[in-house]
Design a protein around this motif. Structure first.
Motif, PDB file in Angstrom:
ATOM      1  N   GLN A  71      23.393  19.614  -3.925  1.00  0.00           N
ATOM      2  CA  GLN A  71      23.900  18.481  -4.694  1.00  0.00           C
ATOM      3  C   GLN A  71      23.201  18.405  -6.054  1.00  0.00           C
ATOM      4  O   GLN A  71      23.848  18.172  -7.079  1.00  0.00           O
ATOM      5  CB  GLN A  71      23.713  17.183  -3.934  1.00  0.00           C
ATOM      6  CG  GLN A  71      24.300  15.982  -4.653  1.00  0.00           C
ATOM      7  CD  GLN A  71      24.157  14.699  -3.846  1.00  0.00           C
ATOM      8  OE1 GLN A  71      23.686  14.715  -2.721  1.00  0.00           O
ATOM      9  NE2 GLN A  71      24.588  13.600  -4.436  1.00  0.00           N
ATOM     10  N   ALA A  72      21.871  18.611  -6.060  1.00  0.00           N
ATOM     11  CA  ALA A  72      21.130  18.584  -7.322  1.00  0.00           C
ATOM     12  C   ALA A  72      21.620  19.687  -8.250  1.00  0.00           C
ATOM     13  O   ALA A  72      21.748  19.480  -9.464  1.00  0.00           O
ATOM     14  CB  ALA A  72      19.633  18.732  -7.061  1.00  0.00           C
ATOM     15  N   GLN A  73      21.918  20.848  -7.691  1.00  0.00           N
ATOM     16  CA  GLN A  73      22.421  21.958  -8.500  1.00  0.00           C
ATOM     17  C   GLN A  73      23.797  21.615  -9.085  1.00  0.00           C
ATOM     18  O   GLN A  73      24.067  21.887 -10.251  1.00  0.00           O
ATOM     19  CB  GLN A  73      22.492  23.221  -7.653  1.00  0.00           C
ATOM     20  CG  GLN A  73      22.807  24.476  -8.439  1.00  0.00           C
ATOM     21  CD  GLN A  73      22.758  25.722  -7.580  1.00  0.00           C
ATOM     22  OE1 GLN A  73      22.840  25.654  -6.362  1.00  0.00           O
ATOM     23  NE2 GLN A  73      22.632  26.859  -8.218  1.00  0.00           N
ATOM     24  N   LYS A 130      16.273  18.843   9.295  1.00  0.00           N
ATOM     25  CA  LYS A 130      15.647  18.458   8.022  1.00  0.00           C
ATOM     26  C   LYS A 130      15.883  19.537   6.979  1.00  0.00           C
ATOM     27  O   LYS A 130      16.163  19.248   5.826  1.00  0.00           O
ATOM     28  CB  LYS A 130      14.148  18.242   8.206  1.00  0.00           C
ATOM     29  CG  LYS A 130      13.769  16.980   8.901  1.00  0.00           C
ATOM     30  CD  LYS A 130      12.250  16.861   8.982  1.00  0.00           C
ATOM     31  CE  LYS A 130      11.831  15.683   9.822  1.00  0.00           C
ATOM     32  NZ  LYS A 130      10.366  15.655  10.007  1.00  0.00           N
ATOM     33  N   GLY A 131      15.780  20.788   7.444  1.00  0.00           N
ATOM     34  CA  GLY A 131      16.001  21.907   6.525  1.00  0.00           C
ATOM     35  C   GLY A 131      17.415  21.899   5.965  1.00  0.00           C
ATOM     36  O   GLY A 131      17.629  22.129   4.783  1.00  0.00           O
ATOM     37  N   ARG A 132      18.374  21.623   6.854  1.00  0.00           N
ATOM     38  CA  ARG A 132      19.768  21.548   6.388  1.00  0.00           C
ATOM     39  C   ARG A 132      19.946  20.405   5.401  1.00  0.00           C
ATOM     40  O   ARG A 132      20.640  20.532   4.396  1.00  0.00           O
ATOM     41  CB  ARG A 132      20.716  21.411   7.579  1.00  0.00           C
ATOM     42  CG  ARG A 132      20.954  22.716   8.316  1.00  0.00           C
ATOM     43  CD  ARG A 132      22.085  22.581   9.331  1.00  0.00           C
ATOM     44  NE  ARG A 132      21.715  21.781  10.489  1.00  0.00           N
ATOM     45  CZ  ARG A 132      21.011  22.205  11.528  1.00  0.00           C
ATOM     46  NH1 ARG A 132      20.573  23.451  11.533  1.00  0.00           N
ATOM     47  NH2 ARG A 132      20.750  21.420  12.546  1.00  0.00           N
ATOM     48  N   ALA A 133      19.312  19.275   5.683  1.00  0.00           N
ATOM     49  CA  ALA A 133      19.405  18.128   4.774  1.00  0.00           C
ATOM     50  C   ALA A 133      18.785  18.482   3.418  1.00  0.00           C
ATOM     51  O   ALA A 133      19.328  18.119   2.368  1.00  0.00           O
ATOM     52  CB  ALA A 133      18.698  16.915   5.377  1.00  0.00           C
ATOM     53  N   GLN A 134      17.683  19.196   3.452  1.00  0.00           N
ATOM     54  CA  GLN A 134      17.044  19.612   2.194  1.00  0.00           C
ATOM     55  C   GLN A 134      17.945  20.578   1.434  1.00  0.00           C
ATOM     56  O   GLN A 134      18.063  20.505   0.214  1.00  0.00           O
ATOM     57  CB  GLN A 134      15.682  20.248   2.465  1.00  0.00           C
ATOM     58  CG  GLN A 134      14.627  19.256   2.908  1.00  0.00           C
ATOM     59  CD  GLN A 134      13.337  19.941   3.331  1.00  0.00           C
ATOM     60  OE1 GLN A 134      13.298  21.136   3.567  1.00  0.00           O
ATOM     61  NE2 GLN A 134      12.286  19.138   3.444  1.00  0.00           N
ATOM     62  N   GLN A 135      18.584  21.501   2.158  1.00  0.00           N
ATOM     63  CA  GLN A 135      19.506  22.437   1.519  1.00  0.00           C
ATOM     64  C   GLN A 135      20.680  21.708   0.881  1.00  0.00           C
ATOM     65  O   GLN A 135      21.087  22.017  -0.234  1.00  0.00           O
ATOM     66  CB  GLN A 135      20.019  23.465   2.529  1.00  0.00           C
ATOM     67  CG  GLN A 135      18.987  24.491   2.944  1.00  0.00           C
ATOM     68  CD  GLN A 135      19.502  25.415   4.030  1.00  0.00           C
ATOM     69  OE1 GLN A 135      20.553  25.178   4.631  1.00  0.00           O
ATOM     70  NE2 GLN A 135      18.750  26.476   4.297  1.00  0.00           N
ATOM     71  N   GLU A 136      21.213  20.714   1.597  1.00  0.00           N
ATOM     72  CA  GLU A 136      22.323  19.931   1.055  1.00  0.00           C
ATOM     73  C   GLU A 136      21.890  19.161  -0.187  1.00  0.00           C
ATOM     74  O   GLU A 136      22.623  19.091  -1.173  1.00  0.00           O
ATOM     75  CB  GLU A 136      22.873  18.981   2.122  1.00  0.00           C
ATOM     76  CG  GLU A 136      23.622  19.684   3.228  1.00  0.00           C
ATOM     77  CD  GLU A 136      24.014  18.751   4.375  1.00  0.00           C
ATOM     78  OE1 GLU A 136      23.822  17.527   4.260  1.00  0.00           O
ATOM     79  OE2 GLU A 136      24.521  19.269   5.389  1.00  0.00           O
ATOM     80  N   ALA A 137      20.688  18.604  -0.155  1.00  0.00           N
ATOM     81  CA  ALA A 137      20.177  17.868  -1.315  1.00  0.00           C
ATOM     82  C   ALA A 137      19.985  18.808  -2.499  1.00  0.00           C
ATOM     83  O   ALA A 137      20.305  18.464  -3.641  1.00  0.00           O
ATOM     84  CB  ALA A 137      18.859  17.173  -0.967  1.00  0.00           C
ATOM     85  N   ALA A 138      19.483  20.010  -2.225  1.00  0.00           N
ATOM     86  CA  ALA A 138      19.290  20.987  -3.299  1.00  0.00           C
ATOM     87  C   ALA A 138      20.639  21.410  -3.892  1.00  0.00           C
ATOM     88  O   ALA A 138      20.777  21.556  -5.109  1.00  0.00           O
ATOM     89  CB  ALA A 138      18.527  22.208  -2.789  1.00  0.00           C
TER      90      ALA A 138
END
Length: 179
Positions: A65-67, A55-63
């Motif tokens: 992408q948002a950046q 989940k943490g990796r998915a959150q990092q990837e989402a962050a």
């Protein structure tokens, strides 16, 4: 669920914002599971930790992408601003306000610092925008806004010559947005 001293230390580290790697958490879970004597508990905790890590990796990837999207948005905004600036440069000089056009000081009200619409002369022999000096006098001030000397009277006289000069100046500079 029983929590040993190592798990409590990890929670304290989390509370203080210290990042603890998943493999460190797994070791703590293993050690505590061995203390409890339940290998199943250890496996369950390890599985939960790995799921949390995913989940943490998915959150990092989402962050990330948002950046990237924010960077792209800012680049597009900069491009639009650049195109607008280039379009302004192509306008003929008569279509753009010129920094050389200066509003004559005598057209500006000393109270509002705006070009006067209805200039009037006050007892101190200075000219003001009528609405501004009336507001000044209505507030109970019986002295000059320019000199602080007491006014002999509060009668106001229209300054027709200045009003006509301002009107001519406005006509000459109409459409340039300088008044």
């Amino acid at each position: 669920c029983f929590k040993g001293p190592l798990a409590q230390q990890l929670e304290e580290l989390d509370e203080f914002g210290v990042t603890v790697r998943d493999d460190q958490r797994d070791l703590v879970a293993l050690a505590e599971g061995l203390r409890q004597g339940t290998a199943d508990a250890v496996a369950k905790r390890c599985k939960m930790r790995r799921a949390t890590g995913e989940k943490g990796r998915a959150q990092q990837e989402a962050a990330a992408q948002a950046q990237e999207e924010e960077i792209a948005r800012r680049q597009a905004e900069a491009e639009r601003a650049k195109r607008a600036e280039e379009a302004e440069e192509r306008l003929p000089p008569s279509a753009m306000p010129s920094a050389e056009i200066k509003i004559p000081d005598e057209f500006l009200c000393p109270i509002t610092c705006d070009v006067m619409v209805d200039p009037v002369v006050c007892a101190d022999t200075r000219t003001y925008e009528e609405s501004a000096i009336r507001k000044w006098l209505a507030s109970g001030k019986d002295y000059s806004p320019m000199t602080n000397d007491k006014l002999e009277h509060t009668f106001l006289t229209a300054n027709r010559n200045l009003k006509e000069a301002i009107g001519r100046w406005r006509e000459e500079h109409e459409g340039l947005g300088w008044y």
